[in-house]
Each structure stands twice: as C-alpha cells, then as structure tokens.
Write a protein that holds these residues in place. Structure first.
Motif, short mmCIF file in Angstrom:
data_model
loop_
_atom_site.label_atom_id
_atom_site.label_comp_id
_atom_site.label_asym_id
_atom_site.label_seq_id
_atom_site.Cartn_x
_atom_site.Cartn_y
_atom_site.Cartn_z
N ILE A 67 0.85 -1.21 0.00
CA ILE A 67 0.00 0.00 0.00
C ILE A 67 0.88 1.26 0.00
O ILE A 67 0.53 2.28 -0.61
N THR A 68 2.05 1.18 0.64
CA THR A 68 3.00 2.30 0.56
C THR A 68 3.48 2.47 -0.87
O THR A 68 3.58 3.59 -1.39
N GLN A 69 3.78 1.35 -1.53
CA GLN A 69 4.24 1.39 -2.92
C GLN A 69 3.15 1.95 -3.84
O GLN A 69 3.43 2.78 -4.72
N ALA A 70 1.92 1.51 -3.64
CA ALA A 70 0.81 1.97 -4.49
C ALA A 70 0.57 3.47 -4.32
O ALA A 70 0.34 4.19 -5.30
N ARG A 71 0.62 3.94 -3.09
CA ARG A 71 0.44 5.38 -2.86
C ARG A 71 1.57 6.18 -3.52
O ARG A 71 1.33 7.25 -4.09
N ASP A 72 2.76 5.64 -3.44
CA ASP A 72 3.91 6.34 -4.05
C ASP A 72 3.75 6.43 -5.55
O ASP A 72 4.01 7.47 -6.15
N LYS A 73 3.33 5.32 -6.18
CA LYS A 73 3.19 5.31 -7.63
C LYS A 73 2.01 6.15 -8.11
O LYS A 73 1.94 6.50 -9.29
N ASN A 74 1.07 6.43 -7.20
CA ASN A 74 -0.05 7.31 -7.54
C ASN A 74 0.22 8.75 -7.11
O ASN A 74 -0.71 9.57 -7.07
N TYR A 75 1.47 9.05 -6.78
CA TYR A 75 1.90 10.42 -6.44
C TYR A 75 1.14 11.00 -5.24
O TYR A 75 0.87 12.19 -5.19
N ILE A 76 0.81 10.13 -4.30
CA ILE A 76 0.21 10.58 -3.03
C ILE A 76 1.33 10.81 -2.04
O ILE A 76 2.11 9.91 -1.74
N LYS A 77 1.42 12.02 -1.53
CA LYS A 77 2.54 12.36 -0.66
C LYS A 77 2.44 11.59 0.65
O LYS A 77 1.39 11.52 1.29
N HIS A 78 3.57 11.00 1.06
CA HIS A 78 3.61 10.25 2.31
C HIS A 78 3.72 11.22 3.48
O HIS A 78 4.52 12.15 3.47
N THR A 79 2.91 10.97 4.50
CA THR A 79 2.93 11.84 5.69
C THR A 79 3.23 11.07 6.96
O THR A 79 3.33 11.66 8.03
N SER A 80 3.37 9.75 6.88
CA SER A 80 3.66 8.93 8.06
C SER A 80 4.49 7.73 7.63
O SER A 80 4.31 7.19 6.53
N ASP A 81 5.39 7.31 8.52
CA ASP A 81 6.23 6.15 8.22
C ASP A 81 5.81 4.92 9.03
O ASP A 81 6.56 3.95 9.11
N SER A 82 4.64 4.95 9.63
CA SER A 82 4.23 3.85 10.51
C SER A 82 4.07 2.54 9.75
O SER A 82 4.51 1.48 10.21
N LEU A 83 3.44 2.59 8.57
CA LEU A 83 3.21 1.35 7.81
C LEU A 83 4.51 0.78 7.27
O LEU A 83 4.77 -0.42 7.38
N ILE A 84 5.34 1.63 6.67
CA ILE A 84 6.58 1.11 6.08
C ILE A 84 7.54 0.63 7.16
O ILE A 84 8.34 -0.28 6.93
N ASN A 85 7.45 1.20 8.38
CA ASN A 85 8.28 0.71 9.49
C ASN A 85 7.90 -0.72 9.87
O ASN A 85 8.77 -1.53 10.21
N ILE A 86 6.61 -1.04 9.80
CA ILE A 86 6.16 -2.40 10.09
C ILE A 86 6.71 -3.36 9.05
O ILE A 86 7.21 -4.46 9.37
N ALA A 87 6.65 -2.95 7.77
CA ALA A 87 7.18 -3.80 6.69
C ALA A 87 8.68 -4.01 6.86
O ALA A 87 9.20 -5.13 6.70
N LEU A 88 9.40 -2.95 7.19
CA LEU A 88 10.86 -3.06 7.33
C LEU A 88 11.24 -3.95 8.50
O LEU A 88 12.19 -4.75 8.39
N ALA A 89 10.52 -3.84 9.61
CA ALA A 89 10.82 -4.66 10.78
C ALA A 89 10.73 -6.15 10.45
O ALA A 89 11.46 -6.97 11.02
N TYR A 90 9.84 -6.50 9.51
CA TYR A 90 9.69 -7.91 9.12
C TYR A 90 10.70 -8.32 8.05
O TYR A 90 11.46 -9.28 8.21
N PHE A 91 10.72 -7.59 6.93
CA PHE A 91 11.51 -8.03 5.78
C PHE A 91 13.01 -7.86 5.98
O PHE A 91 13.80 -8.53 5.31
N GLU A 92 13.41 -6.99 6.91
CA GLU A 92 14.84 -6.83 7.16
C GLU A 92 15.45 -8.09 7.76
O GLU A 92 16.65 -8.33 7.64
N LYS A 93 14.60 -8.92 8.38
CA LYS A 93 15.09 -10.16 9.01
C LYS A 93 14.99 -11.36 8.07
O LYS A 93 15.39 -12.46 8.43
N GLN A 94 14.42 -11.16 6.87
CA GLN A 94 14.22 -12.26 5.93
C GLN A 94 15.42 -12.37 4.98
O GLN A 94 16.25 -11.47 4.87
N ASP A 95 15.47 -13.50 4.26
CA ASP A 95 16.61 -13.77 3.38
C ASP A 95 16.40 -13.27 1.95
O ASP A 95 17.30 -13.37 1.14
#
Length: 610
Positions: A67-95
């Motif tokens: 959903i962060t990616q979709a908003r970015d590609k639709n030129y919707i300005k990001h105002t919070s990093d809460s969602l992408i922080n959740i994604a990073l906390a998970y995928f940073e630990k994956q291979d």
C-alpha cells in the motif's frame, strides 16, 4: 445443507493443520501483479480489501509495503512512516534481498516526502547495497535516480552524477525506453549543475531521441521542458521557445494537467525575450492550475513583469498573492491530512452502503465459496504433491552430479600421480624395497580409480533416471558438464604453468638438470623460489606441521617431483638415507594430522597434492 457445512468445516480444519507453503493472499497477489502497469487499480484493491491480521506477520507486512508502494506510484505524498516501518521490521530479518531492498527503498521515499533528507539518503544507500545482490534492474534504477536527485538538490554534483550514471547503466540493462530516456534527462540535469551546458544539451537530445522513437510522451515532454532551460541559460531563447511549444502541443492533446507548467516556461521565455504582452498572456494562463507551486512561480513572474512595466498597483497585487500562496504551501501537509481524513470518512460511508447490499446476497455467496474452496483444496493438494516430487528429484540429481564431479576430479588427479610414480621408478636406482613400496602405492591408486569408475557408472544411471523423470535436461547437468571440462582444463593448465615457471627460475631448474650439493646458504633462495611457484607453501608447512628448515628443504625437493637418486646427490647422502629421512618426515607430519597417513600412502604423493 448442514451436512455439507460439516464436511467443509472438517476439510478446512484439516487444511489449517497441514503445513502450507508461504503464499500471498489472493488480493495481495493480484495487487502486486497490477502495481507496475496499473498502480491506481492496485491501490483500489489494497484499500478495499480486509487488512490482514497483525498476527500473520508475513501477510500484514506485505500489505504495509504494497500500500505504501501503491500510494507512491499514484503520487500521493507520504505523511507517516508507521506502515513502512512495520514492513521493514519484518523483511529486514528475511533472506529475500528483493523484498528487503524494496522495503528500504520505500522507507527512503517516505522519509523524502517527510523532508527527512538525511534519513532518506541513508535508506537509499542501504537499499542500493542490498539490491546490488539482485537482478531487479528496475528497482536499482529507481533507487539510484532518487539518490541522485537528493544529491543534486544538496549541490553535490559529483555524487549526483555517480548515482545518475548507475541509474542509466541499470536502465540500459533493463532495456526500458522510459527509464533510459528519463536517466538521460537526469544526466542532463547534473551537467547543468556542473555548468557543462553542451554536455547537458547532448544528454537531453539523447533523451528526446529515445522518447520520440518509443512514443513515450511523458518522457518526451519532460526532456522538452528541461532542454528549454539549457537554451535559456545559453541565451538561445528561440530554441528554448521551440521545445516549449512542442511540449505544449503534446500536452494540449494528451496531458492537459501538465499544461500550466509549460505555460509558465513559455511566459518566462517571452519575458526574457522582452515580449511583455505574450509573457503576460501565458503567465496568466499558467495561473489556471491547482498546483500551488506552479501558481506561486507564475505570480512571482507576473510581479516582476508588472514592476518592469511600471504597473505598480498590479505588481503590489501579485506580490500579496505570492505571499498568500507561500503560506498555503507551508501549510500543505496539514491540508493533506484533512483531505486524507475526509477521504477515509467517505470510503467508510460507501462501505456501509455496500454492506446493506452484501447482506442480500450473503447466503448465495457462502454456498458458492464453499464449493470453490473444496475444489481449490484438492487442486492445491495435488499441486503440492507434484512440487514435492519435482523438488526431491532435483535434489537427488544435484547430489549425484556433485558426487560424479568429485569422483572425476579424483580420478584425473590419481592418473597424474600414477604417471609421476612411473617416471620416478624408471629413473630410480636404489633399494628394491623402495621400488616395491612405489609399486604397491600405484596399485592402490589404480584400485581406487577402478572403484570410483564403478561408482560413476551407478551415478550416471541414476542421473539418467532423474532426468527422465523431469522430462528435460536440467540446468544442473549442464552446469556439471561445464565444470568438468573447465576443471580438467584448469588442472592441466596449472601443471603446465608450474613446470614452465620452474624452468625459468634458475636455481630450481638446476636442481634437476645439474644436481649438486645444496649449501645451507642457498636454502632461503630455494624457499623463496618455491613460494613463487606454489604460493605460501613454506608458510603453510611451517604453520601446519612446525617443520625445521631441513625438513622444509626435503619437502621442497619432493614437491619438485625429484627422485631419490637426485635428492641423494643434492643432500650428499645415500639413496637409502633419503628413504629414511622421508619416513621420519612422514612421522612428524602424522603428529599434526587428524587422520594420519597410512602405510600405503607415501609422503611423496601427500606432498604432491598438498
């Protein structure tokens, strides 16, 4: 109906208890497939689906990223990093480096929109390092493009050029005309930063050429608009106007929303040309936009135009409007939040209306979904069974190919050892006992080769069986064939190069061609020369076996494949004494080996392989 529901419930319970492969929810998979070609549709799917439970970390983290990616590609300005922080906390630990790099990249995009420039730069750099281990050239191009833009705005042209150059390289590997054209425009931009106007023109012209060939109007208007600024800097205002009008012609037909920016450029160019009426006309047209940035720049230009014309009342009016829009831009983030809350309210209202309609068809949908679920369950079970069989076949094929490759290497090495032992036996004059030992060792090596050949025949039969079950010649077999050929070539090349190197090192060549007693003062030169032919041999022997210099000299003579007669001449001892010294050397080495050398293995063959 109750009986069918009971059956379905049992099947569902069984499926939940069975380990399933990690797969995306259908909505997430569908949204991901739409992301590149229809990002607006992907956003609709993600917004309308039921958000996965946070307890299912994989699905929830994937939804946050998409959903962060979709908003970015639709030129919707990001105002919070809460969602992408959740994604990073998970995928940073994956291979998976692609998912990890994508998450880091969108962390950068979010922070860039939030004006956290340093954090955005750090995330882009981390994303670039992770993505380098992948072949996702699209992602690599995007990362480097945004990284270059950050550097460009911070007036770091050298770093910006490096990033844009990398982006261009990846765009060429991707063979995407849009990316190639846009990266040429980016290179033109950094050329302007370096005041290299001619280089900037060349890059923009390449961008235009590629965009015209591919018919990519968005990239074309980007290049037209930016090349006009180069011509303005060169005071070639006619050329600047030429490209602005070409951009205007395209936008009037295909992209009216971008016209205001082009009108602004035309108005400014007319202003520089001294054509005040035309400048005023287009600057007024540029005001017909909802983009506050374009509106602010147009009002600012009108202020200067009216001031130069002596229309001071109009100049004051435009100056006041300029500050109003400046304040509006400063508060734009707050306005975006209000619009976001309003949009959420409207969406929830629409969902409540839809819920009434959904209740009317609920029972019919349940029956249909149950039937579909049963069919999907049996299909998935058969698919998983087939996948397990294929996976096991490939695994067994790889194991046998590896063993076959290892056996071939040992056989080839043993054949070379037999050849060396045969030559030494023909040249050797000494005790019959030593000759008998060498003959026994040759026989042992031949028996070992025979055993390995038998194993290889069995392995080749198994390989044919697995290839037949896979119904294709797998990549594993092709890899094995290449490795076998390459290994044989490299082994022979190594032997040839070592022999040639020995011939060109005088002190080593004389040991065999003109054997004379070796003075102790010559030992360091021999050790140094041996290290040239066999890198770090002396240091490895010292470290592994704690040998004396006398023992090291004997190891060197053996490594050079000199027979006992020649070694006896070089050491000024009898051939029988050479045999005894080799035996003592073998005993010293055995003290440091986990598996000591057996009676059937001579110190000669061990050191030849060492």
């Amino acid at each position: 109906m109750r009986y069918l529901s009971y059956i379905v419930f049992c099947l569902f319970s069984f499926a939940m208890c069975t380990e399933q492969p990690k797969e995306l929810l259908p909505e997430l998979s569908y949204a991901e497939s739409l992301m590149q070609r229809c990002p607006n549709s992907a956003l609709v799917v993600l917004d309308s689906m039921e958000v996965p439970s946070p307890s299912d970390k994989f699905q929830y983290a994937t939804w946050c990223l998409l959903i962060t990616q979709a908003r970015d590609k639709n030129y919707i300005k990001h105002t919070s990093d809460s969602l992408i922080n959740i994604a990073l906390a998970y995928f940073e630990k994956q291979d998976d480096p692609v998912w990890k790099a994508s998450t880091l990249y969108y962390e950068g995009r979010v922070n860039q929109d939030m004006n956290n420039v340093e954090e955005a730069t750090d995330f882009y750099l981390r994303a670039r390092d992770v993505a380098k281990n992948t072949t996702d050239y699209r992602l690599l191009c995007l990362i480097n493009t945004h990284l270059g833009t950050l550097y460009a705005y911070r007036n770091l042209p050298d770093l910006a050029f490096e990033a844009y150059k990398n982006a261009h390289t990846y765009s060429m590997q991707l063979k995407d005309s849009t990316f190639i054209s846009n990266t040429y425009s980016a290179l033109g931009r950094v050329s302007m930063l370096n005041n290299n106007l001619q280089e900037g023109l060349d890059n923009y012209k390449k961008a235009i050429e590629i965009a015209e060939q591919s018919g990519n109007l968005k990239s074309l208007t980007l290049a037209y608009g930016e090349i006009s600024t180069v011509y303005q800097a060169l005071s070639m205002l006619d050329s600047s106007m030429y490209y602005l009008k070409k951009s205007k012609k395209i936008e009037e037909k295909y992209n009216a929303s971008a016209l205001s920016q082009t009108y602004l450029g035309i108005g400014e160019t007319y202003y520089y040309m001294g054509l005040s009426d035309s400048a005023y006309y287009y600057l007024e047209k540029a005001l017909n936009t909802i983009n506050p940035y374009t509106k602010q720049d147009a009002i600012h230009a009108l202020y200067y135009l009216c001031r130069d014309l002596g229309k001071y009342e109009d100049a004051i009016k435009y100056n006041e409007q300029y500050w109003v829009y400046k304040d509006s831009i400063d508060n734009i983030n707050r306005s975006s939040e209000i619009a976001k809350i309003q949009a959420k309210y409207e969406r929830e209202k629409l969902l409540n209306i839809n819920n009434g309609l959904e209740n009317r068809i609920l029972w019919g949908s349940i029956i249909l979904l149950l039937i579909i679920f049963v069919l999907i369950f049996f299909y998935q079970r058969e698919l998983l069974k087939k996948e397990r069989i294929i996976k096991e076949s490939r695994k067994q094929l790889q194991i046998r190919l590896n063993q076959l490759h290892e056996n071939e290497s040992i056989i080839h090495e043993n054949e070379n050892l037999i050849g060396v032992l045969s030559i030494q036996m023909e040249e050797y004059v000494g005790s019959q006992e030593h000759i008998n030992n060498q003959m026994d060792e040759m026989e042992r090596i031949r028996q070992n080769n025979a055993t390995l050949q038998t194993q290889n025949e069995i392995l080749q039969g198994d390989i044919k069986k697995y290839i037949s079950s896979l119904k294709e010649k797998g990549e594993e077999l092709k890899t094995y064939e290449c490795l076998t050929t390459e290994n044989t070539y490299l082994f022979e090349r190594q032997r040839y190069l070592c022999s040639q190197l020995i011939k060109h090192i005088n002190i080593l060549d004389c040991l065999k061609s003109d054997p004379k007693y070796i003075e102790e003062s010559q030992w360091p030169e021999i050790f140094e020369s041996i290290n040239i032919v066999y890198p770090n041999l002396i240091e490895r022997l010292r470290k592994d076996f704690f040998l004396t210099d006398s023992d090291l000299l004997m190891c060197c003579l053996i490594k050079l494949q000199l027979n006992n007669s020649i070694i006896a001449e070089l050491a000024a001892i009898s051939p029988s004494s050479v045999t005894k010294r080799k035996q003592r050397l073998k005993e010293r080495i055995n003290q440091h080996l986990k598996t000591p050398l057996g009676v059937e293995t001579s110190i000669d063959t061990y050191l030849w392989k060492y």
